[in-house]
Design an enzyme around this catalytic site. Structure first.
Site, PDB file in Angstrom:
ATOM      1  N   CYS A 338      28.330  40.591  26.091  1.00 36.78           N
ATOM      2  CA  CYS A 338      28.998  39.478  25.402  1.00 36.78           C
ATOM      3  C   CYS A 338      30.256  38.955  26.098  1.00 36.78           C
ATOM      4  O   CYS A 338      30.441  37.732  26.154  1.00 36.78           O
ATOM      5  CB  CYS A 338      29.270  39.781  23.943  1.00 36.78           C
ATOM      6  SG  CYS A 338      29.225  41.483  23.477  1.00 36.78           S
ATOM      7  N   ARG A 367      26.315  52.961  29.282  1.00 38.61           N
ATOM      8  CA  ARG A 367      27.247  53.566  28.342  1.00 38.61           C
ATOM      9  C   ARG A 367      27.218  55.064  28.515  1.00 38.61           C
ATOM     10  O   ARG A 367      26.150  55.646  28.702  1.00 38.61           O
ATOM     11  CB  ARG A 367      26.846  53.213  26.899  1.00 38.61           C
ATOM     12  CG  ARG A 367      26.924  51.741  26.638  1.00 38.61           C
ATOM     13  CD  ARG A 367      26.446  51.405  25.254  1.00 38.61           C
ATOM     14  NE  ARG A 367      26.419  49.952  25.098  1.00 38.61           N
ATOM     15  CZ  ARG A 367      25.954  49.335  24.026  1.00 38.61           C
ATOM     16  NH1 ARG A 367      25.502  50.033  23.021  1.00 38.61           N
ATOM     17  NH2 ARG A 367      25.960  48.026  23.971  1.00 38.61           N
ATOM     18  N   GLN A 385      19.205  45.359  27.478  1.00 38.13           N
ATOM     19  CA  GLN A 385      19.123  44.698  26.182  1.00 38.13           C
ATOM     20  C   GLN A 385      18.424  43.354  26.335  1.00 38.13           C
ATOM     21  O   GLN A 385      18.645  42.660  27.322  1.00 38.13           O
ATOM     22  CB  GLN A 385      20.524  44.441  25.632  1.00 38.13           C
ATOM     23  CG  GLN A 385      21.318  45.684  25.328  1.00 38.13           C
ATOM     24  CD  GLN A 385      22.704  45.332  24.836  1.00 38.13           C
ATOM     25  OE1 GLN A 385      23.391  44.496  25.416  1.00 38.13           O
ATOM     26  NE2 GLN A 385      23.127  45.975  23.768  1.00 38.13           N
ATOM     27  N   ASP A 387      19.221  40.585  25.235  1.00 38.58           N
ATOM     28  CA  ASP A 387      20.439  40.132  24.598  1.00 38.58           C
ATOM     29  C   ASP A 387      20.499  38.613  24.513  1.00 38.58           C
ATOM     30  O   ASP A 387      19.892  37.910  25.326  1.00 38.58           O
ATOM     31  CB  ASP A 387      21.624  40.629  25.432  1.00 38.58           C
ATOM     32  CG  ASP A 387      22.845  40.878  24.573  1.00 38.58           C
ATOM     33  OD1 ASP A 387      22.779  40.633  23.364  1.00 38.58           O
ATOM     34  OD2 ASP A 387      23.864  41.322  25.139  1.00 38.58           O
ATOM     35  N   HIS A 389      23.527  35.509  22.924  1.00 41.18           N
ATOM     36  CA  HIS A 389      24.688  35.190  22.096  1.00 41.18           C
ATOM     37  C   HIS A 389      24.613  33.729  21.703  1.00 41.18           C
ATOM     38  O   HIS A 389      24.421  32.865  22.550  1.00 41.18           O
ATOM     39  CB  HIS A 389      25.981  35.508  22.840  1.00 41.18           C
ATOM     40  CG  HIS A 389      26.118  36.964  23.094  1.00 41.18           C
ATOM     41  ND1 HIS A 389      25.745  37.543  24.283  1.00 41.18           N
ATOM     42  CD2 HIS A 389      26.507  37.970  22.279  1.00 41.18           C
ATOM     43  CE1 HIS A 389      25.921  38.852  24.189  1.00 41.18           C
ATOM     44  NE2 HIS A 389      26.387  39.142  22.992  1.00 41.18           N
ATOM     45  N   LYS A 473      26.631  43.686  10.538  1.00 37.24           N
ATOM     46  CA  LYS A 473      25.369  43.479  11.237  1.00 37.24           C
ATOM     47  C   LYS A 473      24.174  43.700  10.325  1.00 37.24           C
ATOM     48  O   LYS A 473      24.284  44.342   9.283  1.00 37.24           O
ATOM     49  CB  LYS A 473      25.286  44.390  12.460  1.00 37.24           C
ATOM     50  CG  LYS A 473      25.488  45.855  12.151  1.00 37.24           C
ATOM     51  CD  LYS A 473      25.454  46.693  13.426  1.00 37.24           C
ATOM     52  CE  LYS A 473      25.581  48.175  13.099  1.00 37.24           C
ATOM     53  NZ  LYS A 473      25.394  49.059  14.233  1.00 37.24           N
ATOM     54  N   HIS A 519      25.441  37.792  17.842  1.00 37.49           N
ATOM     55  CA  HIS A 519      24.951  38.665  18.894  1.00 37.49           C
ATOM     56  C   HIS A 519      23.601  39.173  18.392  1.00 37.49           C
ATOM     57  O   HIS A 519      23.520  39.638  17.271  1.00 37.49           O
ATOM     58  CB  HIS A 519      25.973  39.801  19.021  1.00 37.49           C
ATOM     59  CG  HIS A 519      25.548  40.947  19.848  1.00 37.49           C
ATOM     60  ND1 HIS A 519      26.196  41.299  21.002  1.00 37.49           N
ATOM     61  CD2 HIS A 519      24.552  41.833  19.699  1.00 37.49           C
ATOM     62  CE1 HIS A 519      25.608  42.363  21.523  1.00 37.49           C
ATOM     63  NE2 HIS A 519      24.611  42.696  20.760  1.00 37.49           N
TER      64      HIS A 519
END
Length: 649
Positions: A338, A367, A385, A387, A389, A473, A519
């Site tokens: 992000c 991570r 991910q 992902d 946004h 979330k 997200h």
RNA sequence: GCCUCUUUAGCUCAGCUGGUUAGAGCGGCGGUUUCGUAAACCGCAGGUCGGGGGUUCAAAUCCCCUGAGAGGCUCCA
């Protein structure tokens, strides 16, 4: 006389003080034999507790969730009694019933270690005690007396629990020589517990606090019949056979290397092809929903994450920054995409007419996960991910959120995930300081999620305290082969990053405004999604997705030329086809390729060569008969089209 | 990170309380067989027993350190 109302709304009269057990025996002898607990006015009671007033009741057999719960809770007490007999001086933490069985946290004291080798002896003792048919006796005693009892016994864990209870009377349950602090309810006596299996041992921190002592947790399960235990153990075996770590190895999808590092999956060619297919599947959907692709690097300056707040929150538990050799500038492996996407948003001024802007990226993030937490592909240190946004105006938020829900549902439909649960995670109202962002923004974000799910007609669990530190979330969870819940898709509202990165757009009023961010990741991560997909399908992937769709099996070397012809034809039709030209008998080739879970096996020999046909076997379904090559191709295309239908609406 | 357990050939596993050149099945390779719907036959090659240190006349086996894996706990942006 009191009036007892049954679940079918029929009402009967009984003498006050009658028990659930008495009522059951008056209905039928068999029911009395099987009933284990009774719900009285919504509260589960012991069968032998007197009912003194009018009440609505429901009798529970073992098969009911309430029945199982009572049965296993009593079993936990029984195990505790067995442990006390075998390990004098052992101290007890808590011992609840769980979804499948029960556990008890214990501290054997003075350096004693209970190991798996001890479990059979404990099981034996449990059965021995069960056969004594000891009644579970409920006692209500003043708090002081209870404290005195456990103080004398020296059980500091129970004392801690009792001290937190309100003053007044406390219930104890006693069977045989064992007495435990407990709210109940319990079985009338130990006799129904016929079969027991202690499943595993684990360390568990007292009260879930890693700073406190680690107790030994013993997991077990019991049943009223031996046969039920056998069936349960058999079910566990089958679940193990679906484990993605095992199937992933068998199908050569991924591997791990000690040398590369733990938690860092290596995708083998077949797994990589599968992943690519998943990615293009989602890209196709995202094009339809007007997402724009972006690509960002794997590292970013530390300052980026100081701005985003990730460094403050996770920095100390992360991989340490990497540095440039001369200047010592610090960079982080990106743990999130992000912040990068925010900077892309900032790359030029935005108008309210531009919004919503939806940036998507299959972004690989890293991570640090604690070593004990790593697990196959579901919990790793490097993962990708799916992902995206979404930057939008506040008035667009709810609609955008709903569109994302639609994408998640489309994905779940395409992969036949019918059993999933959804969870709305809100912040912990008691600990607001754990989160960043203004009160006002949190309230707005939480409201948007709740309304969007309501308008989509979804039944979501609302769990306060489970929100991410930057926003609430909505998560979609699926169970794995062993019944563990894994989060797949996630949708998160984020007011915080736009604030921190000072994102803006010019509104119709010619003023600067702050966009809202969503997200989202419908798969969650490719790694976890593949893992869950493997367990869901047992490795038998849908035809469109599977790495190898067809294998041609010539009866003998004489038919290799024809087999090649079949191979070329199908490959030219974009059907992923192989040939098994090993010098083996047909039965062997069938067996091996069935075990490799290849959807279609084509047997070709003299007959097929003469007629221009193939003899078709569908994986797991056996012989499907003879097909002309053209027809076989159409059969496959039809099957794939049917599977892809979910995508095109 | 913590607790308990596991770690032997590419895979799945056997090797009892320490005792000579560490075994099996599958897989691989070579040969024989040319075969009709879930395992043909014969032969061969694979292992410094996860790594390091120690005890012992002798260690896959016992002890210590360490890597990796499993089941949990804690954590999970």
């Amino acid at each position: 006389m009191i009036k007892i109302t049954f679940p079918d709304n029929s009402v009967r009269e009984y003498d006050a003080g009658i028990t659930g057990y008495d009522i059951a025996s008056q209905i039928s002898h068999n029911l009395a034999k099987e009933v284990v607990a009774v719900t009285v006015n919504g509260e589960v009671w012991d069968l032998q507790r007197p009912i003194t007033n009018d009440a609505a009741i429901k009798l529970h057999k073992f098969e009911d969730p309430e029945g199982k719960h009572t049965f296993w809770h009593s079993s936990a007490h029984l195990m505790a009694g067995a442990l006390e007999a075998l390990y004098p001086g052992i101290k007890f933490g808590i011992g609840p019933a769980i979804e499948n069985g029960f556990y008890y946290d214990v501290d054997p004291g003075n350096g004693t270690v209970i190991t798996e080798a001890d479990l059979p002896d404990i099981e034996k003792k449990i059965i021995e005690l069960a056969r004594l048919n000891s009644p579970y006796v409920r006692e209500e005693i003043g708090k002081e007396d209870v404290l005195a009892y456990f103080t004398k016994k020296g059980d500091e864990y129970k004392i801690e629990l009792i001290n937190e209870l309100e003053d007044g009377t406390i219930t104890l349950y006693k069977h045989g020589n064992f007495t435990d602090l407990c709210r109940g309810p319990h079985l009338p006596d130990t006799s129904p517990i016929k079969a027991v299996k202690l499943l595993s041992l684990a360390g568990a921190y007292w009260r879930g606090d890693e700073k406190r002592k680690q107790l030994t947790r013993i997991y077990g399960i019991t049943f009223p019949k031996k046969q039920m235990l056998d069936e349960y153990l058999n079910m566990l075996e089958q679940a193990k056979a679906r484990d993605h770590r095992k199937i992933g190895k068998e199908l050569e999808l991924f591997t791990f290397s000690q040398k590369v590092g733990q938690g860092l999956p290596l995708w083998l060619p077949k797994g990589a092809m599968l992943r690519e297919r998943l990615e293009s599947f989602l890209r196709k959907i995202q094009v339809k929903y007007d997402y724009l692709p972006v690509i960002t690097p794997h590292i970013g300056q530390k300052e980026l994450y100081m701005t985003s707040g990730h460094w403050e929150k996770y920095g100390k538990d992360s991989f340490k920054p990497i540095q440039t050799p001369a200047e010592g500038e610090e960079f982080l492996l990106k743990p999130m995409n992000c912040p990068h996407h925010c900077e892309i948003y900032k790359s030029k001024p935005r108008s309210y007419k531009d919004l919503p802007i939806r940036y998507s990226e299959f972004g690989t993030v890293y991570r640090y996960e604690q070593s004990g937490e790593l697990h196959g592909l579901t919990r790793v240190r490097g993962f990708t991910q799916d992902d995206a946004h979404i930057f939008c105006r506040p008035d667009q938020l709810k609609d955008e959120f709903k569109k994302v829900i639609d994408i998640v549902f489309a994905v779940f439909r395409a992969f036949d995930f019918q059993e999933f649960t959804t969870q709305i995670s809100l912040r912990d109202p008691e600990n607001k300081e754990k989160y960043i962002g203004s009160d006002e923004n949190w309230i707005k974000a939480e409201k948007a999620i709740i309304e969007a799910t309501e308008e989509k007609g979804m039944k979501a669990f609302v769990v306060p305290g489970e929100a991410a530190f930057y926003g609430p979330k909505l998560d979609f969870m699926v169970k794995d082969a062993l019944g563990r819940n894994w989060q797949l898709g996630t949708i998160q509202v984020e007011y915080n990053l736009p604030e921190r990165f000072e994102l803006e757009y010019i509104g119709s009023d010619d003023q600067r405004h702050r966009p809202v961010m969503i997200h989202r990741a419908p798969f969650g991560s490719l790694e976890r999604f593949v893992a869950v997909l493997i367990e869901h399908t047992g490795g038998k992937f849908p035809l469109w997705l599977t790495p190898e769709q067809v294998v041609v099996l010539p009866i003998s070397e004489k038919y290799h030329v024809y087999a090649e012809k079949v191979l070329n034809f199908l490959n030219n039709c974009d059907i992923r086809t192989l040939i098994d030209s090993r010098n083996e008998k047909i039965g062997k080739k069938i067996r091996d390729n069935e075990l490799k879970r290849i959807p279609y096996l084509l047997i070709v020999g003299e007959k097929e060569e003469n007629q221009g046909t193939v003899s078709v076997r569908r994986q797991g379904k056996g012989d499907k008969g003879s097909f002309r090559l053209e027809d076989f191709k159409d059969l496959l295309k039809d099957e794939m089209n049917r599977q892809m239908e979910g995508l095109d609406n």
